[in-house]
Design an enzyme around this catalytic site. Structure first.
Site, short mmCIF file in Angstrom:
data_model
loop_
_atom_site.label_atom_id
_atom_site.label_comp_id
_atom_site.label_asym_id
_atom_site.label_seq_id
_atom_site.Cartn_x
_atom_site.Cartn_y
_atom_site.Cartn_z
N SER A 1 -43.10 1.23 -8.74
CA SER A 1 -42.04 0.81 -7.83
C SER A 1 -41.62 -0.63 -8.07
O SER A 1 -40.74 -1.13 -7.38
CB SER A 1 -42.52 0.97 -6.39
OG SER A 1 -43.75 0.29 -6.19
N HIS B 1 -38.64 6.43 -10.75
CA HIS B 1 -39.23 5.99 -9.48
C HIS B 1 -38.75 6.86 -8.32
O HIS B 1 -37.62 6.74 -7.86
CB HIS B 1 -38.87 4.51 -9.23
CG HIS B 1 -39.39 4.01 -7.92
ND1 HIS B 1 -38.70 3.09 -7.15
CD2 HIS B 1 -40.52 4.30 -7.22
CE1 HIS B 1 -39.39 2.84 -6.06
NE2 HIS B 1 -40.49 3.56 -6.07
N GLU C 1 -34.82 6.33 -8.60
CA GLU C 1 -34.34 5.23 -9.45
C GLU C 1 -34.75 5.51 -10.89
O GLU C 1 -35.92 5.76 -11.17
CB GLU C 1 -34.97 3.90 -9.02
CG GLU C 1 -34.42 3.33 -7.74
CD GLU C 1 -35.03 1.99 -7.39
OE1 GLU C 1 -34.28 1.08 -6.99
OE2 GLU C 1 -36.27 1.84 -7.49
N ASN D 1 -36.77 -1.66 -3.72
CA ASN D 1 -37.83 -2.55 -3.24
C ASN D 1 -37.47 -4.03 -3.36
O ASN D 1 -38.04 -4.86 -2.65
CB ASN D 1 -39.14 -2.24 -3.97
CG ASN D 1 -39.77 -0.97 -3.44
OD1 ASN D 1 -39.67 -0.65 -2.26
ND2 ASN D 1 -40.40 -0.21 -4.32
#
Length: 291
Positions: free
Chosen positions: A119, A140, A152, A190
């Site tokens: 991540s 991800h 992602e 993130n």
């Protein structure tokens, strides 16, 4: 290359979720974990999660039954030798991921795609430790994988276009929506989400508000489905700290400094829901704020 068999390393929440959606999409899944008990528990959790989908009318029981037949326990890393795509879904620790790739690469088919569910960690740097940087991708998934629509996709500097296209087709076959992120620390989701959570922890640390007041403020004042401290507990405070540390180290900006209170909670082993305590105490019938 047509992907038919998917190997997943790590039978925790993320690895199990990825196995869940891959099996429902018709892929044969080989699920591996270094801990045999965690592997057995992971497969049982997948079955339980699918059973809940059946109970809620989102899945037919025949679909659940057929999907579970496609998830096979791989007790040894060598069992993954014939997979077309291997996805590493271990804890967010670069050293652990490097060790997995060192064990996995010599036994994989040379044409197989190697992917990581990291991540936050550099795809380019991880790829460079393998024997196939051109066949390496960041894929991800969001947690919980069966419910979250987004994935992602992140290319390393050496990732070939054909690898990206194959990964893209694979993710689309899972009925997920793709967003393409550049290989910067923490990517897109993130990079935005974790600093917000970290700021919420600073708000608690500085006494601006209690756990309950902060989460209530963001749920009702910003229309978030759950408060940032509740979300941190769900993600895992160790994972939150790891991502903030990657951002802080990778971007050298003080605004990404992990809150000392987050560090203290991790040091105490209060890692959130999975540990029974975090910003909330989950050991009773209802979660109770710990501050």
């Amino acid at each position: 290359m047509a992907i038919k068999t998917v190997g997943i390393i790590g039978a925790g929440q993320m690895g199990g979720g990825i196995a869940h959606v891959c099996a429902l999409a018709g892929y044969t899944v080989l699920l591996h974990d270094a801990d045999a008990e965690r592997l057995e528990k992971g497969i049982a959790t997948i079955n339980g999660n699918m059973a809940r989908q059946v109970a809620s009318g989102k899945l037919e029981d025949t679909q659940r039954s057929e999907a579970m037949k496609k998830i096979l326990p791989a007790k040894a890393m060598e069992d993954l030798a014939g997979v077309d795509l291997a996805i590493e879904a271990a804890t967010e620790d670069e050293d652990i991921k490097r060790k997995i790739f060192a064990s996995l690469c010599p036994i994989l088919n040379p044409e197989a795609i190697l992917a990581t569910n990291t991540s936050s960690i550099s795809i380019t740097r991880l790829a460079a430790t393998t024997d196939r940087p051109e066949r390496f991708m960041g894929i991800h998934f969001m947690n919980p994988v069966p419910l979250m629509k987004l994935v992602e996709l992140v290319r390393g500097i050496a990732t070939e276009e054909v690898t990206f296209k194959e990964a893209q087709a694979f993710v689309q076959s899972l009925d997920k929506t793709i967003t393409v992120a550049e290989d910067f620390p923490a990517f897109i989701v993130n990079r935005i989400l974790l600093p917000m959570i970290n700021e919420a922890i600073y708000t608690l640390y500085e006494g601006v508000g209690s756990v309950d007041s902060i989460d209530t403020a963001m749920r009702l004042g910003a229309n978030h489905p759950m408060g940032p401290l509740q979300l941190a507990d769900f993600i895992g405070l160790d994972t939150c700290l790891s991502i903030m540390q990657v951002l802080y180290d990778g971007l050298s900006d003080s605004k990404y400094r992990p809150c000392p209170l987050l560090v203290k909670y991790v040091e105490a082993g209060w890692l959130g829901r999975k540990a029974g305590r975090g910003f909330y105490d989950y050991r009773g019938d209802e979660p109770v704020p710990t501050r």
